[in-house]
Design an enzyme around this catalytic site. Sequence first.
Site, PDB file in Angstrom:
ATOM      1  N   SER A 130       0.842  -1.196   0.000  1.00 35.04           N
ATOM      2  CA  SER A 130       0.000   0.000   0.000  1.00 35.04           C
ATOM      3  C   SER A 130       0.875   1.243   0.000  1.00 35.04           C
ATOM      4  CB  SER A 130      -0.861  -0.025   1.268  1.00 35.04           C
ATOM      5  OG  SER A 130      -1.513   1.208   1.437  1.00 35.04           O
ATOM      6  N   TYR A 158      -1.749  -0.638  10.718  1.00 36.73           N
ATOM      7  CA  TYR A 158      -2.038  -1.295   9.436  1.00 36.73           C
ATOM      8  C   TYR A 158      -0.854  -1.119   8.470  1.00 36.73           C
ATOM      9  CZ  TYR A 158      -3.753  -1.671   4.656  1.00 36.73           C
ATOM     10  OH  TYR A 158      -3.866  -1.984   3.329  1.00 36.73           O
ATOM     11  N   LYS A 162       2.053  -3.820   6.644  1.00 43.16           N
ATOM     12  CA  LYS A 162       2.448  -3.898   5.224  1.00 43.16           C
ATOM     13  C   LYS A 162       3.961  -3.744   5.088  1.00 43.16           C
ATOM     14  CE  LYS A 162      -1.615  -4.521   3.462  1.00 43.16           C
ATOM     15  NZ  LYS A 162      -1.959  -5.757   2.746  1.00 43.16           N
TER      16      LYS A 162
HETATM   17  P1  NAD Z   1     -11.143  -6.556   1.007  1.00 38.19           P
HETATM   18  O1  NAD Z   1     -11.398  -6.551   2.464  1.00 38.19           O
HETATM   19  O2  NAD Z   1     -12.285  -6.333   0.091  1.00 38.19           O
HETATM   20  O3  NAD Z   1     -10.409  -7.914   0.587  1.00 38.19           O
HETATM   21  C1  NAD Z   1      -9.622  -8.658   1.485  1.00 38.19           C
HETATM   22  C2  NAD Z   1     -10.153 -10.081   1.475  1.00 38.19           C
HETATM   23  O4  NAD Z   1      -9.368 -10.869   2.356  1.00 38.19           O
HETATM   24  C3  NAD Z   1     -11.605 -10.174   1.934  1.00 38.19           C
HETATM   25  O5  NAD Z   1     -12.341 -10.916   0.988  1.00 38.19           O
HETATM   26  C4  NAD Z   1     -11.516 -10.883   3.266  1.00 38.19           C
HETATM   27  O6  NAD Z   1     -12.659 -11.686   3.522  1.00 38.19           O
HETATM   28  C5  NAD Z   1     -10.261 -11.702   3.090  1.00 38.19           C
HETATM   29  N1  NAD Z   1      -9.609 -12.057   4.339  1.00 38.19           N
HETATM   30  C6  NAD Z   1      -9.390 -11.278   5.425  1.00 38.19           C
HETATM   31  N2  NAD Z   1      -8.753 -11.986   6.373  1.00 38.19           N
HETATM   32  C7  NAD Z   1      -8.567 -13.237   5.873  1.00 38.19           C
HETATM   33  C8  NAD Z   1      -7.972 -14.419   6.377  1.00 38.19           C
HETATM   34  N3  NAD Z   1      -7.446 -14.467   7.602  1.00 38.19           N
HETATM   35  N4  NAD Z   1      -7.964 -15.511   5.600  1.00 38.19           N
HETATM   36  C9  NAD Z   1      -8.507 -15.498   4.368  1.00 38.19           C
HETATM   37  N5  NAD Z   1      -9.090 -14.408   3.838  1.00 38.19           N
HETATM   38  C10 NAD Z   1      -9.109 -13.295   4.583  1.00 38.19           C
HETATM   39  O7  NAD Z   1      -9.998  -5.490   0.737  1.00 38.19           O
HETATM   40  P2  NAD Z   1      -9.401  -4.929  -0.615  1.00 38.19           P
HETATM   41  O8  NAD Z   1      -9.681  -3.486  -0.653  1.00 38.19           O
HETATM   42  O9  NAD Z   1      -9.787  -5.773  -1.760  1.00 38.19           O
HETATM   43  O10 NAD Z   1      -7.862  -5.101  -0.307  1.00 38.19           O
HETATM   44  C11 NAD Z   1      -7.112  -6.206  -0.787  1.00 38.19           C
HETATM   45  C12 NAD Z   1      -5.683  -6.063  -0.363  1.00 38.19           C
HETATM   46  O11 NAD Z   1      -5.156  -4.832  -0.849  1.00 38.19           O
HETATM   47  C13 NAD Z   1      -5.486  -6.024   1.150  1.00 38.19           C
HETATM   48  O12 NAD Z   1      -4.269  -6.697   1.445  1.00 38.19           O
HETATM   49  C14 NAD Z   1      -5.335  -4.553   1.451  1.00 38.19           C
HETATM   50  O13 NAD Z   1      -4.580  -4.340   2.596  1.00 38.19           O
HETATM   51  C15 NAD Z   1      -4.611  -4.076   0.210  1.00 38.19           C
HETATM   52  N6  NAD Z   1      -4.811  -2.666  -0.095  1.00 38.19           N
HETATM   53  C16 NAD Z   1      -6.067  -2.165  -0.192  1.00 38.19           C
HETATM   54  C17 NAD Z   1      -6.255  -0.816  -0.494  1.00 38.19           C
HETATM   55  C18 NAD Z   1      -7.631  -0.220  -0.535  1.00 38.19           C
HETATM   56  O14 NAD Z   1      -7.763   0.997  -0.376  1.00 38.19           O
HETATM   57  N7  NAD Z   1      -8.684  -0.975  -0.805  1.00 38.19           N
HETATM   58  C19 NAD Z   1      -5.148   0.003  -0.719  1.00 38.19           C
HETATM   59  C20 NAD Z   1      -3.876  -0.543  -0.621  1.00 38.19           C
HETATM   60  C21 NAD Z   1      -3.726  -1.885  -0.309  1.00 38.19           C
HETATM   61  C1  WQD Z   2      -8.939   9.758   1.134  1.00 32.42           C
HETATM   62  C2  WQD Z   2      -9.013  11.235   1.457  1.00 32.42           C
HETATM   63  C3  WQD Z   2      -9.232  11.710   3.797  1.00 32.42           C
HETATM   64  C4  WQD Z   2     -13.131   9.953   4.357  1.00 32.42           C
HETATM   65  C5  WQD Z   2      -6.510   4.675   3.086  1.00 32.42           C
HETATM   66  C6  WQD Z   2      -5.413   3.885   3.684  1.00 32.42           C
HETATM   67  C7  WQD Z   2      -4.513   3.380   2.610  1.00 32.42           C
HETATM   68  C8  WQD Z   2      -5.285   2.650   1.551  1.00 32.42           C
HETATM   69  C9  WQD Z   2      -6.412   3.442   1.056  1.00 32.42           C
HETATM   70  C10 WQD Z   2      -5.247   0.345   2.208  1.00 32.42           C
HETATM   71  C11 WQD Z   2      -8.196  11.605   2.682  1.00 32.42           C
HETATM   72  C12 WQD Z   2     -10.451  12.160   3.032  1.00 32.42           C
HETATM   73  C13 WQD Z   2     -11.955  10.393   3.787  1.00 32.42           C
HETATM   74  C14 WQD Z   2     -14.076  10.912   4.794  1.00 32.42           C
HETATM   75  C15 WQD Z   2     -12.617  12.659   4.056  1.00 32.42           C
HETATM   76  N1  WQD Z   2      -5.848   1.433   2.054  1.00 32.42           N
HETATM   77  N2  WQD Z   2     -11.704  11.717   3.642  1.00 32.42           N
HETATM   78  N3  WQD Z   2     -13.783  12.240   4.616  1.00 32.42           N
HETATM   79  O1  WQD Z   2      -6.667   7.626   3.904  1.00 32.42           O
HETATM   80  O2  WQD Z   2      -5.824   8.041   1.550  1.00 32.42           O
HETATM   81  O3  WQD Z   2      -5.937   5.774   2.424  1.00 32.42           O
HETATM   82  O4  WQD Z   2      -7.216   3.868   2.147  1.00 32.42           O
HETATM   83  O5  WQD Z   2      -4.107   0.099   2.066  1.00 32.42           O
HETATM   84  O6  WQD Z   2      -3.627   2.532   3.218  1.00 32.42           O
HETATM   85  O7  WQD Z   2      -4.668   4.709   4.563  1.00 32.42           O
HETATM   86  O8  WQD Z   2      -8.009   6.893   1.882  1.00 32.42           O
HETATM   87  O9  WQD Z   2     -10.346   7.036   1.194  1.00 32.42           O
HETATM   88  O10 WQD Z   2      -9.803   7.015   3.654  1.00 32.42           O
HETATM   89  O11 WQD Z   2      -9.234   9.014   2.307  1.00 32.42           O
HETATM   90  O12 WQD Z   2     -12.393  13.865   3.933  1.00 32.42           O
HETATM   91  O13 WQD Z   2     -15.119  10.595   5.339  1.00 32.42           O
HETATM   92  O14 WQD Z   2     -10.377  11.548   1.774  1.00 32.42           O
HETATM   93  O15 WQD Z   2      -8.895  12.643   4.776  1.00 32.42           O
HETATM   94  O16 WQD Z   2      -7.644  12.859   2.433  1.00 32.42           O
HETATM   95  P1  WQD Z   2      -6.566   7.193   2.524  1.00 32.42           P
HETATM   96  P2  WQD Z   2      -9.429   7.426   2.287  1.00 32.42           P
END
Ligand code: NAD
Ligand code: WQD
Length: 357
Positions: A130, A158, A162
């Site tokens: 991330s 979190y 990562k």
């Molecule tokens: P998500 O929660 O939709 O997907 C994660 C999946 O993992 C879910 O289906 C959940 O049921 C499953 N899971 C959780 N714990 C588990 C376990 N112990 N065993 C098996 N399955 C398990 O989230 P997402 O947004 O699709 O994110 C996917 C990956 O990308 C995650 O690793 C997340 O940290 C990373 N990521 C997400 C974002 C974001 O903003 N969505 C940004 C950067 C990184």
């Molecule tokens: C985006 C912008 C908030 C909600 C997070 C994780 C990152 C990644 C993606 C997993 C920011 C603003 C948000 C609200 C707002 N996930 N905001 N009102 O914080 O950039 O990233 O999700 O890996 O690790 O940190 O994403 O969508 O929460 O926020 O003003 O109710 O929107 O302050 O500037 P963020 P976000």
Amino acid sequence: MSAKEGTVLVTGGTGYIGSFTTLELLVAGYEVIVIDNLYNSSEESLNRIERICGKRPIFYKADVTDQEALDKIFKDHPDIDSVIHFAALKSVGESTEIPVEYYRVNVGGTISLLRSMEANGVKNIVFSSSATVYGDATRYPNMIPIPETCPIGPTNPYGRTKMMIEMVIEDHVESHPGWNAALLRYFNPAGAHPSGIMGEDPQGVPYNLLPLLGQVAVGRREKLKVFGTDYASHDGTAIRDYIHVVDLAKGHIAALNKLRKDKPGCRAWNLGTGKGSTVFEMIGAFSKAVGRDLPYEVVPRRKGDVLDLTAVPTRANEELGWKAEMTLEQACEDLWKWVSNNPQGYRQMPPQMLLDA
Ligand code: NAD
Ligand code: WQD
């Protein structure tokens, strides 16, 4: 691509990004085995994948921290040659409340997975990292937008899971010849499938801007809280690099192909567009897709938020031959199509018109 050479295990494959990547893998001709414990997702996503591409992955309801279950799946599928590892807990706020659970699932789950892979001769892993690993890149001169060479320094548990996982994978690849790993640092995933039948379906209260805006638009939430207008941006709100989830999913196929063909060892790639947008710009873009202004109120900054997370995506563009192609407008339109037609997410069927399309 023959199935024998191209079987991929996708952990977390029923989740948001995992389901879109499973779809792209199937379209690209890979065989896919999904494991997920359905903690934050629904098996219905697999039906939608099948409706869109006519193929369905094999599915196991299993936990990535369950070493025995993982070993059995690898043993039963000796054709698996690569893993894409999404399964994780991902709420930044929650990670500050129950950090040990985040380390157990995210770090512990990855260690179980690596051990099973090693025991079964599977040596390619694509990992969901991330942009949050960078923390506040404004601490350094010339690091906004953010290249992969920016020192990492996450600001919450979190993000630290990562960072630790990146280190564990890097150390393992260093010490075990033949292993290859892609550390994909996603910026902010956005949008849904253009068909309107696949999208993000968080099981609890959403934390991210776009799902929250979606809830405001369908009336499930009165207004959006804008976290701070005192940032050093042109309108005072924070800047993020929003990338369409379909582009993001395609980045995984590019990374997987790179590992399989070029065997680069362990390497990090940013997956972003290179273009930053402020919170106010996002409210404007999504309001346009919805066709009306969406209510918001300004509140103080959210703890741990940083001014700007925008990628330099050049390394992925050049080395993976991948580039984000879809626009922010498209992401907003697709998100609106998803939330307006599926107010209960996967808990209800979308209108027949979309299923027939
Ligand atoms: P998500 O929660 O939709 O997907 C994660 C999946 O993992 C879910 O289906 C959940 O049921 C499953 N899971 C959780 N714990 C588990 C376990 N112990 N065993 C098996 N399955 C398990 O989230 P997402 O947004 O699709 O994110 C996917 C990956 O990308 C995650 O690793 C997340 O940290 C990373 N990521 C997400 C974002 C974001 O903003 N969505 C940004 C950067 C990184
Ligand atoms: C985006 C912008 C908030 C909600 C997070 C994780 C990152 C990644 C993606 C997993 C920011 C603003 C948000 C609200 C707002 N996930 N905001 N009102 O914080 O950039 O990233 O999700 O890996 O690790 O940190 O994403 O969508 O929460 O926020 O003003 O109710 O929107 O302050 O500037 P963020 P976000």
